[in-house]
Write an enzyme that holds these catalytic residues in place. Structure first.
Site, PDB file in Angstrom:
ATOM      1  N   ILE A   1      41.524  60.424  57.445  1.00  0.00           N
ATOM      2  CA  ILE A   1      40.917  59.227  57.983  1.00  0.00           C
ATOM      3  C   ILE A   1      41.330  58.389  57.074  1.00  0.00           C
ATOM      4  CG2 ILE A   1      38.819  57.987  58.607  1.00  0.00           C
ATOM      5  CD1 ILE A   1      37.893  60.318  59.421  1.00  0.00           C
ATOM      6  N   GLU A   2      42.186  57.421  57.308  1.00  0.00           N
ATOM      7  CA  GLU A   2      42.847  56.384  56.433  1.00  0.00           C
ATOM      8  C   GLU A   2      42.043  55.168  55.586  1.00  0.00           C
ATOM      9  OE1 GLU A   2      46.988  56.766  56.683  1.00  0.00           O
ATOM     10  OE2 GLU A   2      47.236  58.608  56.110  1.00  0.00           O
TER      11      GLU A   2
ATOM     12  N   CYS B   1      41.544  63.709  53.789  1.00  0.00           N
ATOM     13  CA  CYS B   1      42.699  64.488  54.796  1.00  0.00           C
ATOM     14  C   CYS B   1      41.405  65.140  55.530  1.00  0.00           C
ATOM     15  CB  CYS B   1      42.689  65.567  54.052  1.00  0.00           C
ATOM     16  SG  CYS B   1      43.840  65.071  52.209  1.00  0.00           S
TER      17      CYS B   1
ATOM     18  N   GLU C   1      41.182  68.138  56.057  1.00  0.00           N
ATOM     19  CA  GLU C   1      40.696  69.367  55.758  1.00  0.00           C
ATOM     20  C   GLU C   1      39.268  69.309  55.495  1.00  0.00           C
ATOM     21  OE1 GLU C   1      43.763  68.752  55.046  1.00  0.00           O
ATOM     22  OE2 GLU C   1      45.163  70.300  54.708  1.00  0.00           O
TER      23      GLU C   1
HETATM   24  N1  THU Z   1      46.649  65.217  54.452  1.00  0.00           N
HETATM   25  C1  THU Z   1      45.911  65.842  55.056  1.00  0.00           C
HETATM   26  O1  THU Z   1      45.116  65.329  56.181  1.00  0.00           O
HETATM   27  N2  THU Z   1      45.719  67.116  54.685  1.00  0.00           N
HETATM   28  C2  THU Z   1      46.622  67.731  53.658  1.00  0.00           C
HETATM   29  O2  THU Z   1      46.741  68.641  53.019  1.00  0.00           O
HETATM   30  C3  THU Z   1      47.898  66.928  53.017  1.00  0.00           C
HETATM   31  C4  THU Z   1      47.709  65.400  53.731  1.00  0.00           C
HETATM   32  C5  THU Z   1      46.847  63.289  54.617  1.00  0.00           C
HETATM   33  C6  THU Z   1      46.432  62.471  53.846  1.00  0.00           C
HETATM   34  C7  THU Z   1      46.784  61.660  54.643  1.00  0.00           C
HETATM   35  O3  THU Z   1      45.829  60.769  55.727  1.00  0.00           O
HETATM   36  C8  THU Z   1      48.146  61.479  54.880  1.00  0.00           C
HETATM   37  O4  THU Z   1      48.221  63.249  55.326  1.00  0.00           O
HETATM   38  C9  THU Z   1      48.774  61.484  53.909  1.00  0.00           C
HETATM   39  O5  THU Z   1      49.174  62.262  53.116  1.00  0.00           O
END
Ligand code: THU
Length: 130
Positions: A42-43, A52, A54
Site C-alpha cells: 500500500i503506497e 509492504c 508482508e
Molecule cells: N514491496 C513489498 O511489498 N514487499 C517487498 O518485500 C519488497 C517491496 C513493495 C514496496 C513498494 O510498494 C514496492 O514494492 C516497490 O518497492
C-alpha cells in the site's frame, strides 16, 4: 506447498495499491491451525509512508489471533523471484521461527523455497528487551 497459499498471495497482489512504483506485491502466511492471512503493498504519495505486502499480511495475522507461522508466500508481478525487503525480514522474523518455509514466487507459482532462518543472519533479536 499446497497451492492455496500461493493463490492467496496472488489474489492479494491483485489488490495492491501501488500507483507510484507500479510494482504490485502479494504475501500470504499460513499458521499451523491452517489459517491464511494475506496482504498487498500500500503506497502513499509521501513515498516513505507506504508499506509492504508482508507487513499488511502480518497486520491481519496479529488481528486474527496470531499463532505459529509455518509457511509464507511472496509474489510480485514484475519480478521472477521476489524476496522480502530487509525491514520485512525483521518483521517476519519477529513472528515466524527459523523453520518456517518462505516461498519465493513468480506469477505462476513457487520458484524457490528458503527457510526463514536463512533470511536474516545476525538479525537483531528482541529477547533482551523483554
Ligand atoms: N514491496 C513489498 O511489498 N514487499 C517487498 O518485500 C519488497 C517491496 C513493495 C514496496 C513498494 O510498494 C514496492 O514494492 C516497490 O518497492
Amino acid at each position: 506447498m499446497s497451492r492455496d497459499l500461493f493463490e492467496a498471495a496472488r489474489a492479494a497482489m491483485a489488490k495492491a495499491y501501488a500507483p507510484y512504483s507500479k510494482f504490485p506485491v502479494g504475501a500470504a502466511l499460513r499458521t499451523e491451525d491452517g489459517r491464511i492471512y494475506s496482504g498487498c503493498n500500500i503506497e502513499v504519495a509521501s513515498y516513505p509512508e507506504g508499506w509492504c505486502a508482508e507487513t499488511t499480511a502480518l497486520g491481519h495475522y496479529v488481528m486474527g489471533g496470531g499463532g505459529k507461522i509455518t509457511e509464507i508466500a511472496v509474489v510480485a508481478e514484475r519480478m521472477a523471484r521476489v524476496t522480502p525487503c530487509g525491514g520485512c525480514r525483521q518483521r517476519l522474523a519477529e513472528f515466524a521461527g527459523a523453520d518456517a518455509k518462505l516461498y519465493l514466487c513468480d506469477e505462476t507459482g513457487v520458484v524457490e523455497t528458503v527457510p526463514m532462518g536463512a533470511m536474516l543472519p545476525y538479525g537483531f533479536e528482541g529477547e533482551v528487551l523483554k
